[in-house]
Motif scaffolding. Structure first.
Motif, PDB file in Angstrom:
ATOM      1  N   LYS A   1       0.872  -1.177   0.000  1.00 62.69           N
ATOM      2  CA  LYS A   1       0.000   0.000   0.000  1.00 62.69           C
ATOM      3  C   LYS A   1       0.899   1.213   0.000  1.00 62.69           C
ATOM      4  O   LYS A   1       1.746   1.377   0.863  1.00 62.69           O
ATOM      5  CB  LYS A   1      -0.929  -0.005   1.209  1.00 62.69           C
ATOM      6  N   LYS A   2       0.702   2.077  -0.998  1.00 59.00           N
ATOM      7  CA  LYS A   2       1.616   3.199  -1.215  1.00 59.00           C
ATOM      8  C   LYS A   2       1.361   4.325  -0.203  1.00 59.00           C
ATOM      9  O   LYS A   2       0.271   4.475   0.353  1.00 59.00           O
ATOM     10  CB  LYS A   2       1.470   3.723  -2.637  1.00 59.00           C
ATOM     11  N   PHE A   3       2.399   5.141  -0.034  1.00 56.78           N
ATOM     12  CA  PHE A   3       2.347   6.247   0.916  1.00 56.78           C
ATOM     13  C   PHE A   3       1.293   7.276   0.523  1.00 56.78           C
ATOM     14  O   PHE A   3       0.538   7.790   1.356  1.00 56.78           O
ATOM     15  CB  PHE A   3       3.746   6.883   1.013  1.00 56.78           C
ATOM     16  N   SER A   4       1.213   7.599  -0.774  1.00 60.28           N
ATOM     17  CA  SER A   4       0.290   8.645  -1.211  1.00 60.28           C
ATOM     18  C   SER A   4      -1.172   8.248  -1.068  1.00 60.28           C
ATOM     19  O   SER A   4      -2.052   9.116  -1.125  1.00 60.28           O
ATOM     20  CB  SER A   4       0.568   9.032  -2.667  1.00 60.28           C
ATOM     21  N   SER A   5      -1.471   6.939  -0.888  1.00 58.13           N
ATOM     22  CA  SER A   5      -2.856   6.528  -0.714  1.00 58.13           C
ATOM     23  C   SER A   5      -3.417   6.993   0.629  1.00 58.13           C
ATOM     24  O   SER A   5      -4.635   7.061   0.806  1.00 58.13           O
ATOM     25  CB  SER A   5      -2.976   5.008  -0.827  1.00 58.13           C
ATOM     26  N   PHE A   6      -2.538   7.332   1.582  1.00 62.33           N
ATOM     27  CA  PHE A   6      -2.977   7.820   2.891  1.00 62.33           C
ATOM     28  C   PHE A   6      -2.950   9.344   2.978  1.00 62.33           C
ATOM     29  O   PHE A   6      -3.376   9.894   3.995  1.00 62.33           O
ATOM     30  CB  PHE A   6      -2.070   7.258   3.996  1.00 62.33           C
ATOM     31  N   VAL A   7      -2.441  10.010   1.952  1.00 63.38           N
ATOM     32  CA  VAL A   7      -2.209  11.451   2.024  1.00 63.38           C
ATOM     33  C   VAL A   7      -3.114  12.169   1.032  1.00 63.38           C
ATOM     34  O   VAL A   7      -3.280  11.726  -0.109  1.00 63.38           O
ATOM     35  CB  VAL A   7      -0.727  11.772   1.729  1.00 63.38           C
ATOM     36  N   LYS A   8      -3.708  13.271   1.482  1.00 63.58           N
ATOM     37  CA  LYS A   8      -4.552  14.079   0.612  1.00 63.58           C
ATOM     38  C   LYS A   8      -3.808  15.299   0.076  1.00 63.58           C
ATOM     39  O   LYS A   8      -4.024  15.718  -1.049  1.00 63.58           O
ATOM     40  CB  LYS A   8      -5.800  14.527   1.378  1.00 63.58           C
ATOM     41  N   ARG A   9      -2.922  15.860   0.899  1.00 64.38           N
ATOM     42  CA  ARG A   9      -2.178  17.061   0.494  1.00 64.38           C
ATOM     43  C   ARG A   9      -0.875  17.130   1.268  1.00 64.38           C
ATOM     44  O   ARG A   9      -0.830  16.773   2.447  1.00 64.38           O
ATOM     45  CB  ARG A   9      -3.011  18.316   0.751  1.00 64.38           C
ATOM     46  N   VAL A  10       0.179  17.606   0.588  1.00 63.73           N
ATOM     47  CA  VAL A  10       1.480  17.838   1.218  1.00 63.73           C
ATOM     48  C   VAL A  10       1.931  19.254   0.868  1.00 63.73           C
ATOM     49  O   VAL A  10       1.958  19.623  -0.315  1.00 63.73           O
ATOM     50  CB  VAL A  10       2.539  16.813   0.758  1.00 63.73           C
ATOM     51  N   ILE A  11       2.262  20.021   1.895  1.00 60.56           N
ATOM     52  CA  ILE A  11       2.741  21.408   1.708  1.00 60.56           C
ATOM     53  C   ILE A  11       4.100  21.527   2.396  1.00 60.56           C
ATOM     54  O   ILE A  11       4.251  21.138   3.564  1.00 60.56           O
ATOM     55  CB  ILE A  11       1.762  22.432   2.294  1.00 60.56           C
ATOM     56  N   VAL A  12       5.075  22.057   1.662  1.00 63.51           N
ATOM     57  CA  VAL A  12       6.415  22.288   2.207  1.00 63.51           C
ATOM     58  C   VAL A  12       6.691  23.787   2.156  1.00 63.51           C
ATOM     59  O   VAL A  12       6.649  24.401   1.072  1.00 63.51           O
ATOM     60  CB  VAL A  12       7.487  21.504   1.421  1.00 63.51           C
ATOM     61  N   GLU A  13       6.971  24.363   3.319  1.00 66.08           N
ATOM     62  CA  GLU A  13       7.276  25.792   3.421  1.00 66.08           C
ATOM     63  C   GLU A  13       8.766  25.944   3.737  1.00 66.08           C
ATOM     64  O   GLU A  13       9.245  25.402   4.742  1.00 66.08           O
ATOM     65  CB  GLU A  13       6.429  26.456   4.505  1.00 66.08           C
ATOM     66  N   LEU A  14       9.491  26.680   2.889  1.00 72.28           N
ATOM     67  CA  LEU A  14      10.931  26.880   3.054  1.00 72.28           C
ATOM     68  C   LEU A  14      11.189  28.279   3.615  1.00 72.28           C
ATOM     69  O   LEU A  14      10.582  29.263   3.167  1.00 72.28           O
ATOM     70  CB  LEU A  14      11.654  26.714   1.712  1.00 72.28           C
TER      71      LEU A  14
ATOM     72  N   ILE B   1       7.006  21.033   7.068  1.00 74.82           N
ATOM     73  CA  ILE B   1       6.274  20.074   6.233  1.00 74.82           C
ATOM     74  C   ILE B   1       4.900  19.841   6.847  1.00 74.82           C
ATOM     75  O   ILE B   1       4.790  19.450   8.023  1.00 74.82           O
ATOM     76  CB  ILE B   1       7.043  18.749   6.111  1.00 74.82           C
ATOM     77  N   LEU B   2       3.842  20.097   6.066  1.00 75.64           N
ATOM     78  CA  LEU B   2       2.466  19.874   6.513  1.00 75.64           C
ATOM     79  C   LEU B   2       1.866  18.742   5.682  1.00 75.64           C
ATOM     80  O   LEU B   2       1.846  18.809   4.447  1.00 75.64           O
ATOM     81  CB  LEU B   2       1.614  21.141   6.360  1.00 75.64           C
ATOM     82  N   ILE B   3       1.376  17.707   6.355  1.00 73.35           N
ATOM     83  CA  ILE B   3       0.795  16.533   5.687  1.00 73.35           C
ATOM     84  C   ILE B   3      -0.649  16.389   6.127  1.00 73.35           C
ATOM     85  O   ILE B   3      -0.929  16.218   7.326  1.00 73.35           O
ATOM     86  CB  ILE B   3       1.582  15.251   6.017  1.00 73.35           C
ATOM     87  N   GLU B   4      -1.568  16.484   5.173  1.00 74.08           N
ATOM     88  CA  GLU B   4      -2.994  16.277   5.457  1.00 74.08           C
ATOM     89  C   GLU B   4      -3.356  14.846   5.078  1.00 74.08           C
ATOM     90  O   GLU B   4      -3.187  14.442   3.927  1.00 74.08           O
ATOM     91  CB  GLU B   4      -3.858  17.274   4.680  1.00 74.08           C
ATOM     92  N   MET B   5      -3.859  14.102   6.046  1.00 75.87           N
ATOM     93  CA  MET B   5      -4.179  12.699   5.832  1.00 75.87           C
ATOM     94  C   MET B   5      -5.517  12.549   5.094  1.00 75.87           C
ATOM     95  O   MET B   5      -6.418  13.385   5.234  1.00 75.87           O
ATOM     96  CB  MET B   5      -4.232  11.951   7.166  1.00 75.87           C
ATOM     97  N   ASP B   6      -5.608  11.497   4.311  1.00 75.20           N
ATOM     98  CA  ASP B   6      -6.831  11.185   3.562  1.00 75.20           C
ATOM     99  C   ASP B   6      -7.531  10.023   4.264  1.00 75.20           C
ATOM    100  O   ASP B   6      -7.173   8.855   4.087  1.00 75.20           O
ATOM    101  CB  ASP B   6      -6.488  10.811   2.114  1.00 75.20           C
ATOM    102  N   TYR B   7      -8.532  10.359   5.090  1.00 74.54           N
ATOM    103  CA  TYR B   7      -9.224   9.342   5.874  1.00 74.54           C
ATOM    104  C   TYR B   7     -10.384   8.751   5.075  1.00 74.54           C
ATOM    105  O   TYR B   7     -11.124   9.477   4.402  1.00 74.54           O
ATOM    106  CB  TYR B   7      -9.768   9.944   7.173  1.00 74.54           C
ATOM    107  N   ALA B   8     -10.528   7.440   5.148  1.00 74.41           N
ATOM    108  CA  ALA B   8     -11.635   6.751   4.493  1.00 74.41           C
ATOM    109  C   ALA B   8     -12.211   5.729   5.465  1.00 74.41           C
ATOM    110  O   ALA B   8     -11.532   4.743   5.781  1.00 74.41           O
ATOM    111  CB  ALA B   8     -11.181   6.073   3.208  1.00 74.41           C
ATOM    112  N   PRO B   9     -13.440   5.953   5.971  1.00 75.53           N
ATOM    113  CA  PRO B   9     -14.349   7.079   5.699  1.00 75.53           C
ATOM    114  C   PRO B   9     -13.846   8.377   6.315  1.00 75.53           C
ATOM    115  O   PRO B   9     -12.952   8.362   7.155  1.00 75.53           O
ATOM    116  CB  PRO B   9     -15.659   6.627   6.343  1.00 75.53           C
TER     117      PRO B   9
END
Length: 414
Positions: A131-144, A185-193
């Motif tokens: 199961k790939k990493f991106s299947s759990f993630v909805k959005r990734v934001i990186v602020e430098l 690094i901000l990671i928004e998780m993709d929850y199902a449901p």
């Protein structure tokens, strides 16, 4: 009338076809075949066992389908790795005479954000699951955190999941630079449901921080039942206590209003925030890449196995149906042979009675075909014909008709 009579056979033809189709799946032998073929008893026993097995399989299949309709989730660990590599970096202590301008390259770095799902089953080692990493993630934001004037390519990098895109194991961000950079690094998780963050007051009341809307409604209903807040006269009404009045700002509410009122207290989940420093110098052993463990929910492995079993059954269902049709054709042929044998044996046992009955039957069929409703002359030749129960009623109607006819003749002569 004639058109209606002609139309009836055509209207009945679809039903006839359906009945024929139902007969094809008949797999029961005709009675008394066991006396003729003793081995047929084994087939009857096997057929009874098959019916019991089919009933058991159907019941289990319904249980499995009901189980699959309910979400079965297990908790796993998602391990996120944060690291970076550099290229073309210059050493500050190098002698100016040793610098070769022809071989110099632009200094740059690559930030890597990767994730792997681990199996935390008891008694097993942490193995990677497909199961790939991106299947759990909805959005990734990186602020430098760096000077925008020196690096015009932008300090905010954003990735959003799009439907239909294949899942990946990680992300790489390449930028130019030769100085250390602080990254957020901000990671928004993709929850199902889908899950929601509860407001502070509702979260404190239900002791829930993050959950699905149905579970929140269920938890609120448990709170109402525990504190006996239902109205004694009208069970549809809920008399809010001080805590619910403070949250929903109403004295009373009904069950249909509960989901609407809860919507105001459901917020988007907070993103996972990771602070990381991108270093340009060589790393020391103790400064290796960082790993962060996050608890996620995935479909149970047993559920996937059950789904595969059902898919195999559906694939083989066509083959099972064809075999059943072959068996039904063989059984139909055996039953037809039994009917032919009974027909011939009745002729052998009593030829005269058989021929008389057969002639009478053919005569009745002939009258039906010609739409002739007169009395069968062949049957009227026998004395048994006049002993039938309907003879008395027929004589009564016949004499009554003759009496009325005679009466009308006398009236007309006057």
């Amino acid at each position: 009338m004639n058109q209606d009579l002609k139309r009836r056979p055509n209207e009945a033809s679809p039903n006839i076809k359906k009945n024929k189709k139902k007969r094809r799946i008949e797999k029961t032998l005709a009675p008394k075949i066991e006396s003729l073929i003793p081995e047929s008893k084994l087939y009857t026993q096997l057929h009874e066992f098959e019916k019991k097995m089919d009933a058991t399989m159907m019941r289990k299949r319904l249980d499995i389908q009901e189980a699959l309709s309910k979400p079965i989730k297990t908790k796993k660990t998602l391990r996120i790795f944060i690291s970076n590599t550099t290229s073309g970096q210059t050493d500050n202590n190098v002698d100016i005479n040793d610098i070769n301008l022809e071989n110099t390259s632009t200094p740059s770095w690559i930030l890597k954000i990767e994730g792997k799902l681990l199996d935390n089953s008891p008694g097993k080692k942490s193995n990677q699951i497909d199961k790939k990493f991106s299947s759990f993630v909805k959005r990734v934001i990186v602020e430098l955190d760096r000077d925008q004037t020196l690096y015009p390519e932008g300090n905010i990098i954003e990735w959003n999941k799009k439907p239909g895109t294949p899942d990946i194991d990680g992300f790489e961000i390449k930028r130019k630079g030769d100085t250390d950079v602080n990254a957020r690094i901000l990671i928004e998780m993709d929850y199902a449901p889908q899950k929601f963050k509860l407001s502070e007051d509702l979260s404190k009341l239900l002791d829930i921080k993050l959950n699905t809307k149905p579970n929140v409604v269920m938890a609120l209903w448990q709170y109402i039942k525990y504190h006996k807040l239902q109205d004694s006269d009208d069970k549809r009404l809920i008399n809010n206590d001080e805590e619910l009045k403070k949250i929903f700002r109403v004295n009373q509410m009904t069950f249909p209003q509960m989901p609407e009122l809860i919507n105001y207290h459901l917020l988007p989940p907070d993103p996972i925030v990771i602070e990381y420093k991108i270093r340009m110098n060589e790393r020391q052993p103790e400064e290796a890449e960082y790993a962060y463990d996050i608890e996620v929910e995935v479909d149970d492995v047993v559920r996937n196995r059950i789904s595969s079993v059902i898919s195999v059954f559906q694939e083989n269902h066509k083959e099972y149906t064809e075999i059943d049709e072959k068996i039904s054709k063989i059984i139909q042929a055996v039953n037809n042979c039994k009917l032919k044998r009974d027909f011939m044996m009745s002729f052998v046992n009593d030829p005269v009675t058989f021929i008389n009955q057969w002639v009478a039957s053919q005569a009745r069929d002939y009258e039906v075909i010609l739409d002739d409703t007169h009395i069968n002359k062949e049957e009227s030749r026998h004395s048994e014909f006049f002993k039938k129960p309907w003879i008395k009623e027929a004589i009564f109607h016949y004499l009554n008709a003759k009496t009325h006819q005679k009466y009308n003749e006398l009236v007309n002569h006057r």
